[in-house]
Design a protein around this motif. Structure first.
Motif, PDB file in Angstrom:
ATOM      1  N   UNK A   1       0.822  -1.214   0.000  1.00 49.28           N
ATOM      2  CA  UNK A   1       0.000   0.000   0.000  1.00 49.28           C
ATOM      3  C   UNK A   1       0.851   1.257   0.000  1.00 49.28           C
ATOM      4  N   UNK A   2       2.004   1.195   0.662  1.00 49.23           N
ATOM      5  CA  UNK A   2       2.892   2.353   0.752  1.00 49.23           C
ATOM      6  C   UNK A   2       4.326   1.849   0.722  1.00 49.23           C
ATOM      7  N   UNK A   3       5.204   2.629   0.107  1.00 50.90           N
ATOM      8  CA  UNK A   3       6.587   2.204  -0.106  1.00 50.90           C
ATOM      9  C   UNK A   3       7.555   3.234   0.456  1.00 50.90           C
TER      10      UNK A   3
ATOM     11  N   UNK B   1      17.066   2.249  -5.895  1.00 51.91           N
ATOM     12  CA  UNK B   1      15.667   1.949  -6.220  1.00 51.91           C
ATOM     13  C   UNK B   1      15.460   1.912  -7.731  1.00 51.91           C
ATOM     14  N   UNK B   2      14.679   0.946  -8.199  1.00 50.06           N
ATOM     15  CA  UNK B   2      14.257   0.946  -9.592  1.00 50.06           C
ATOM     16  C   UNK B   2      14.860  -0.162 -10.432  1.00 50.06           C
TER      17      UNK B   2
ATOM     18  N   UNK C   1      15.748  10.916  -5.320  1.00 44.91           N
ATOM     19  CA  UNK C   1      15.339  10.995  -6.721  1.00 44.91           C
ATOM     20  C   UNK C   1      14.168  10.065  -7.004  1.00 44.91           C
ATOM     21  N   UNK C   2      14.171   8.907  -6.348  1.00 45.00           N
ATOM     22  CA  UNK C   2      13.049   7.980  -6.508  1.00 45.00           C
ATOM     23  C   UNK C   2      11.756   8.607  -6.005  1.00 45.00           C
TER      24      UNK C   2
ATOM     25  N   UNK D   1       8.607   6.815  -7.644  1.00 40.14           N
ATOM     26  CA  UNK D   1       8.881   5.385  -7.502  1.00 40.14           C
ATOM     27  C   UNK D   1       8.701   4.912  -6.059  1.00 40.14           C
ATOM     28  N   UNK D   2       8.752   5.822  -5.098  1.00 40.50           N
ATOM     29  CA  UNK D   2       8.446   5.514  -3.700  1.00 40.50           C
ATOM     30  C   UNK D   2       7.482   6.574  -3.185  1.00 40.50           C
ATOM     31  N   UNK D   3       6.928   6.317  -1.993  1.00 40.67           N
ATOM     32  CA  UNK D   3       5.966   7.260  -1.418  1.00 40.67           C
ATOM     33  C   UNK D   3       6.593   8.193  -0.403  1.00 40.67           C
TER      34      UNK D   3
END
Length: 285
Positions: A155-157, A165-166, A253-254, A259-261
């Motif tokens: 639900x959340x990152x 990340x990525x 940057x993510x 890409x993240x929350x």
């Protein structure tokens, strides 16, 4: 995704730990089940901690036979399970059982993985999404390729500003032995039922037709990866597509790229879950 259909340059062939008592014992040992009344240990927990560490695979590779000379005092001691793999079948089983447990009210997905199999990543992500209870994922050092895909299903990152990340993309790359074999006097003899049956052999040169066929599959695999991330992250496909060059980025940057929350780690994730379930989180190890 690596040869064939995996996100890391690794092909893993393994034996799955079966269902029943043997499977349950393996899952408990791996830390997927709540504690069960051990002396001095917690008697109640409400948040399942799901470790996704190392290479993501569908089956656990065979454990190396134990060498009795390493511990002659206990020659019958069984081999310790290899924790450098996250096995989709085992994780699916643990999530299925925890989902049916009324005491387990939320899920913490603990990710430190550079990726692995495409199918394995999709299976774990789907199982997390189907869990049916509040979930939060934390990327530690790395959540890349299939490792990132798994994290997006929560639900959340969360990730640290230093997390990698990525790495959204696909590779079938391999090391060719053709020139080396040629210098050493070895010649490849093709004995196959069709022109493409040997196309991933490292002992022969890759033809233009073979390369085109492989690149076709890479594009399909990569586009499916992009669509899955976009769906889990609730982002436009075009936005994720623009980021899917195979590179990773650090946490800040993510966050900027969606890409993240949030920036954070385990404590921040547990604070989110506490609000979601309305009671202090107690981790099930």
């Amino acid at each position: 995704m690596n040869p064939p259909n995996s996100h890391l340059l690794l092909i893993v062939v393994g034996a799955f730990v079966g269902a029943g008592t043997a499977s349950a014992a393996a899952l408990w040992f791996a830390g997927f089940f709540p504690p069960v009344g051990s002396a001095g240990g917690p008697q109640y927990c409400n948040v399942l901690r799901l470790p996704v560490y190392g290479t993501i695979v569908t089956f656990r590779p065979p454990t190396e036979p134990r060498d009795p000379s390493n511990d002659p005092s206990n020659p019958d001691q069984p081999p310790v399970p290899d924790t450098s793999f996250a096995v989709s079948g085992e994780i699916e089983d643990s999530l299925r059982m925890a989902s049916a447990d009324q005491n387990v009210k939320a899920l913490l997905v603990d990710v430190d993985s550079g990726g692995g199999g495409a199918v394995a990543g999709l299976e774990i992500a789907a199982a997390i999404k189907k869990f049916g209870k509040p979930s939060a994922a934390v990327i530690h050092e790395m959540g890349a390729s299939s490792g990132y895909l798994v994290a997006t299903a929560a639900d959340i990152l969360f990730a640290s500003e230093a997390s990698s990340v990525g790495s959204i993309g696909t590779t079938y790359s391999y090391v060719s032995q053709y020139e080396k074999n040629k210098k050493e006097g070895y010649r490849f003899e093709s004995l196959s039922s069709g022109p493409y049956k040997d196309m991933l052999s490292a002992d022969k040169p890759l033809t233009d037709a073979e390369r085109a066929l492989i690149m076709r599959d890479i594009k399909i695999d990569r586009d499916n990866f992009v669509k899955s991330v976009a769906a889990y992250r609730r982002q436009p496909v075009e936005k994720i597509d623009a980021l899917a060059d195979g590179s990773s980025m650090l946490g800040e940057q993510a966050l900027e790229n969606g890409l993240i929350d949030r920036l954070g780690g385990t404590e921040e994730a547990l604070a989110y879950l506490e609000q979601a379930i309305g009671e202090p989180p107690v981790l099930c190890y």
